[in-house]
Design a protein around this motif. Structure first.
Motif, PDB file in Angstrom:
ATOM      1  N   ILE A  78       8.637  53.566  -5.574  1.00  0.00           N
ATOM      2  CA  ILE A  78       8.994  52.750  -4.127  1.00  0.00           C
ATOM      3  C   ILE A  78      10.098  52.397  -5.049  1.00  0.00           C
ATOM      4  O   ILE A  78      10.740  52.238  -5.599  1.00  0.00           O
ATOM      5  N   THR A  79      10.985  53.195  -4.212  1.00  0.00           N
ATOM      6  CA  THR A  79      12.973  53.290  -3.891  1.00  0.00           C
ATOM      7  C   THR A  79      13.174  52.089  -2.571  1.00  0.00           C
ATOM      8  O   THR A  79      13.353  51.850  -2.254  1.00  0.00           O
ATOM      9  N   THR A  80      13.141  50.913  -3.457  1.00  0.00           N
ATOM     10  CA  THR A  80      14.239  49.659  -2.722  1.00  0.00           C
ATOM     11  C   THR A  80      15.283  48.902  -2.799  1.00  0.00           C
ATOM     12  O   THR A  80      16.004  48.848  -4.199  1.00  0.00           O
ATOM     13  N   LYS A  81      15.698  48.388  -1.674  1.00  0.00           N
ATOM     14  CA  LYS A  81      16.821  47.907  -2.283  1.00  0.00           C
ATOM     15  C   LYS A  81      16.865  46.457  -1.872  1.00  0.00           C
ATOM     16  O   LYS A  81      17.482  45.722  -1.438  1.00  0.00           O
ATOM     17  N   TYR A  82      16.012  45.686  -2.009  1.00  0.00           N
ATOM     18  CA  TYR A  82      15.231  44.729  -1.664  1.00  0.00           C
ATOM     19  C   TYR A  82      15.594  44.205   0.048  1.00  0.00           C
ATOM     20  O   TYR A  82      16.349  43.256   0.311  1.00  0.00           O
ATOM     21  N   GLU A  83      14.949  45.453   1.140  1.00  0.00           N
ATOM     22  CA  GLU A  83      15.471  45.360   2.139  1.00  0.00           C
ATOM     23  C   GLU A  83      14.819  44.363   2.876  1.00  0.00           C
ATOM     24  O   GLU A  83      14.225  44.207   2.267  1.00  0.00           O
ATOM     25  N   GLY A  84      14.768  44.290   3.909  1.00  0.00           N
ATOM     26  CA  GLY A  84      14.477  43.220   4.801  1.00  0.00           C
ATOM     27  C   GLY A  84      15.018  41.501   4.962  1.00  0.00           C
ATOM     28  O   GLY A  84      16.643  41.650   4.185  1.00  0.00           O
ATOM     29  N   ASN A  85      14.284  40.877   3.966  1.00  0.00           N
ATOM     30  CA  ASN A  85      14.637  39.016   3.971  1.00  0.00           C
ATOM     31  C   ASN A  85      15.515  39.200   4.824  1.00  0.00           C
ATOM     32  O   ASN A  85      16.956  38.480   4.523  1.00  0.00           O
ATOM     33  N   THR A  86      16.185  39.031   6.063  1.00  0.00           N
ATOM     34  CA  THR A  86      16.946  38.890   6.996  1.00  0.00           C
ATOM     35  C   THR A  86      17.098  38.139   8.258  1.00  0.00           C
ATOM     36  O   THR A  86      16.200  37.289   7.607  1.00  0.00           O
ATOM     37  N   GLY A  87      18.328  37.265   8.517  1.00  0.00           N
ATOM     38  CA  GLY A  87      17.768  35.871   8.853  1.00  0.00           C
ATOM     39  C   GLY A  87      17.108  36.225  10.058  1.00  0.00           C
ATOM     40  O   GLY A  87      17.502  36.495  10.536  1.00  0.00           O
ATOM     41  N   LEU A  88      16.769  34.653  10.570  1.00  0.00           N
ATOM     42  CA  LEU A  88      16.413  34.370  12.149  1.00  0.00           C
ATOM     43  C   LEU A  88      16.903  33.259  12.157  1.00  0.00           C
ATOM     44  O   LEU A  88      16.792  32.570  12.008  1.00  0.00           O
ATOM     45  N   TYR A  89      17.884  33.350  13.341  1.00  0.00           N
ATOM     46  CA  TYR A  89      18.731  32.179  13.760  1.00  0.00           C
ATOM     47  C   TYR A  89      18.643  32.265  14.858  1.00  0.00           C
ATOM     48  O   TYR A  89      17.964  32.793  15.867  1.00  0.00           O
ATOM     49  N   THR A  90      18.810  30.583  14.719  1.00  0.00           N
ATOM     50  CA  THR A  90      18.694  30.084  16.618  1.00  0.00           C
ATOM     51  C   THR A  90      20.569  30.052  16.641  1.00  0.00           C
ATOM     52  O   THR A  90      21.509  29.870  16.043  1.00  0.00           O
ATOM     53  N   SER A  91      20.407  30.234  17.945  1.00  0.00           N
ATOM     54  CA  SER A  91      22.340  30.046  18.908  1.00  0.00           C
ATOM     55  C   SER A  91      21.516  29.231  20.155  1.00  0.00           C
ATOM     56  O   SER A  91      20.963  30.518  20.926  1.00  0.00           O
ATOM     57  N   SER A  92      22.415  27.541  19.912  1.00  0.00           N
ATOM     58  CA  SER A  92      22.028  27.594  21.352  1.00  0.00           C
ATOM     59  C   SER A  92      23.145  28.614  22.413  1.00  0.00           C
ATOM     60  O   SER A  92      22.782  28.357  23.404  1.00  0.00           O
ATOM     61  N   ALA A  93      24.382  28.444  21.806  1.00  0.00           N
ATOM     62  CA  ALA A  93      25.442  29.699  22.647  1.00  0.00           C
ATOM     63  C   ALA A  93      24.727  30.558  23.346  1.00  0.00           C
ATOM     64  O   ALA A  93      24.596  31.055  24.954  1.00  0.00           O
ATOM     65  N   VAL A  94      23.554  31.549  22.473  1.00  0.00           N
ATOM     66  CA  VAL A  94      23.760  32.346  23.056  1.00  0.00           C
ATOM     67  C   VAL A  94      21.926  32.159  24.341  1.00  0.00           C
ATOM     68  O   VAL A  94      22.334  33.061  24.903  1.00  0.00           O
ATOM     69  N   ALA A  95      21.630  31.157  23.744  1.00  0.00           N
ATOM     70  CA  ALA A  95      19.893  31.003  24.558  1.00  0.00           C
ATOM     71  C   ALA A  95      20.628  30.651  25.934  1.00  0.00           C
ATOM     72  O   ALA A  95      20.414  31.022  27.052  1.00  0.00           O
ATOM     73  N   SER A  96      21.953  29.834  26.452  1.00  0.00           N
ATOM     74  CA  SER A  96      22.757  29.603  27.320  1.00  0.00           C
ATOM     75  C   SER A  96      23.402  30.610  28.069  1.00  0.00           C
ATOM     76  O   SER A  96      23.170  30.764  29.055  1.00  0.00           O
ATOM     77  N   TYR A  97      23.557  31.949  27.117  1.00  0.00           N
ATOM     78  CA  TYR A  97      24.264  32.291  27.991  1.00  0.00           C
ATOM     79  C   TYR A  97      22.681  33.426  28.446  1.00  0.00           C
ATOM     80  O   TYR A  97      22.984  34.114  30.236  1.00  0.00           O
ATOM     81  N   VAL A  98      21.832  33.437  28.110  1.00  0.00           N
ATOM     82  CA  VAL A  98      20.578  34.115  28.577  1.00  0.00           C
ATOM     83  C   VAL A  98      20.420  33.479  29.436  1.00  0.00           C
ATOM     84  O   VAL A  98      19.514  34.282  30.355  1.00  0.00           O
ATOM     85  N   GLY A  99      19.981  32.344  29.114  1.00  0.00           N
ATOM     86  CA  GLY A  99      19.965  31.756  30.283  1.00  0.00           C
ATOM     87  C   GLY A  99      17.780  30.800  30.305  1.00  0.00           C
ATOM     88  O   GLY A  99      17.247  30.519  30.707  1.00  0.00           O
TER      89      GLY A  99
END
Length: 427
Positions: A78-99
């Motif tokens: 296994i060759t790893t750099k501890y990938e993954g572990n990425t954020g899951l973010y809530t953004s009301s501004a982007v949600a508003s833009y998307v509708g």
């Protein structure tokens, strides 16, 4: 585990097919798992326990789910750099833009090399090392090459990258050079490089790490495993993903099938695959109701990671992701992509242009009424904001291409009254 051809259905034992993973009929090989002995409740506990790991391979957001990705791979490879572990973010501004009522952004851009490619590349390079390879190759417009170069360097191996002369991001090329890859720049398109790899990689002793490599797909499945894990196995109504080579779309559909079949989740979300208008052969096929992709010979989009006219994984994406009545495709303009990118950047999360295609596509589908405004969704952000700084400069500072949401320099002397007026007027 076994291989199965996506075209003719022939099967091969896992130890009898090698790079570049094509069947004798010419079709791509896929990996099929036998999960009959999997204890889902026990695995859930194990996955939770591994969240506290910091130094073993299981600290990786990919290898945390090893039993569902590559259970047969011995740990020393296994060759790893501890990938993954990425954020899951809530953004009301982007949600508003998307509708839309509720939107979360999965920032795969937080991976070690700055893109989602790391999820799959750790699996491909690890398996290649297990097979005895020390030379790895890919054709790339940027993100794949920088990821491969990083993992090859990490394992003490070498990498050989075939790079089209046009339609690439210099930032990604420089990152690839910095990691020590041997770079071959060629006239032609991404698709030309892929064809060369299919014909000559084995004779050159090069292990192919493009998305035709099925272990890339297996590693990228961890993206949806991690999203489901972060949401305590309760997924949203929609998951939206950009579609270039379509490996991410394939991995998304395949990973969701795993989770549903094993009982980790009780329902499957809808999926939207977004392509850029200048490089949208998969969307054009789906919109026409066909099942045979017509390649685009001269793809063109500012979102360089989507600039692919003949996506290698289109058949797998069709099989795993485009479930009747539950999946859609859409294409968006470069202007729509760049405006969405500006909104994601301004939210403090940031992304490269190809990532923003998911947000632009979701917005378009909401405006078309395909996706209800009361729905919940996760958009996949595939690459880091600094992957293409030319795009940032063009959008915000270039007179001829300045975008609708452009930010600008404010020129002023350092005089108290002038600065106070500026600060008070700013929003």
């Amino acid at each position: 585990m076994r291989f199965q051809c996506t075209d003719c259905g022939d099967e091969l034992p896992i130890d009898q097919a090698r790079n570049p993973y094509t069947c004798s009929c010419g079709g791509l090989l896929d990996i099929v798992h036998d999960f009959r002995s999997v204890d889902t409740d026990q695995l859930k506990r194990e996955f939770d326990n591994r969240l506290s790991d910091r130094m073993s391979p299981y600290a990786s957001g990919v290898w945390r789910y090893k039993e569902l990705i590559h259970p047969l791979l011995p740990e020393p490879y296994i060759t790893t750099k501890y990938e993954g572990n990425t954020g899951l973010y809530t953004s009301s501004a982007v949600a508003s833009y998307v509708g839309i009522r509720e939107l979360k952004l999965k920032a795969q851009s937080e991976n070690p090399s700055g893109s989602f490619k790391d999820n799959g590349m750790t699996a491909a390079v690890s398996h290649g090392r297990y097979l005895g390879y020390t030379k790895f190759t890919c054709t790339s417009t940027g993100n794949t090459s920088s990821s491969l170069a990083m993992y090859a360097a990490l394992s003490g191996s070498s990498s050989f990258v075939f790079l089209p002369e046009r339609g690439i991001s210099l930032n990604k090329v420089l990152q690839t050079l910095a990691y020590g890859a041997h770079l071959i720049s060629f006239p032609g398109t991404y698709d030309d490089g892929i064809r060369f790899s299919e014909l000559y990689s084995e004779a050159l002793g090069l292990y192919v790490c493009n998305s035709m490599n099925p272990f890339r797909i297996e590693g990228q499945k961890s993206m949806i495993y991690e999203i489901a894990h972060q949401l305590r196995w309760q997924l949203p109504d929609w998951i939206v993903v950009p579609g270039g080579a379509l490996s991410n779309a394939t991995a998304l559909g395949k990973g969701l099938k795993d989770l549903h079949d094993l009982g980790f989740i009780d329902k499957l979300p809808n999926i939207a695959v977004v392509q850029a208008e200048g490089a949208s052969p998969f969307h054009e096929m789906m919109e026409a109701g066909g099942n045979k992709l017509k390649p685009q010979t001269n793809p063109s989009t500012r979102a360089t990671a989507l600039n692919i006219g003949n996506p290698p994984s289109w058949k797998k994406a069709l099989h795993y992701t485009m479930r009747p009545n539950h999946s859609v495709t859409v294409s968006v303009t470069d202007t729509e992509i760049m405006d969405a990118k500006a909104k994601v950047d301004r939210s403090g999360i940031g992304c490269e242009p190809a990532s923003a295609a998911s947000v632009a596509g979701l917005r378009k589908l909401v405006r078309q009424g395909v996706i209800d405004k009361e729905s919940t969704a996760v958009c996949i952000l595939t690459g880091h904001v600094l992957k293409d700084t030319d795009a940032i400069q063009e959008y915000h500072l270039d007179v001829d291409t300045k975008g609708k949401f452009a930010n600008v320099f404010h020129n002023s002397e350092l005089e108290w009254t002038k600065i106070r007026q500026f600060v008070e007027a700013a929003q």
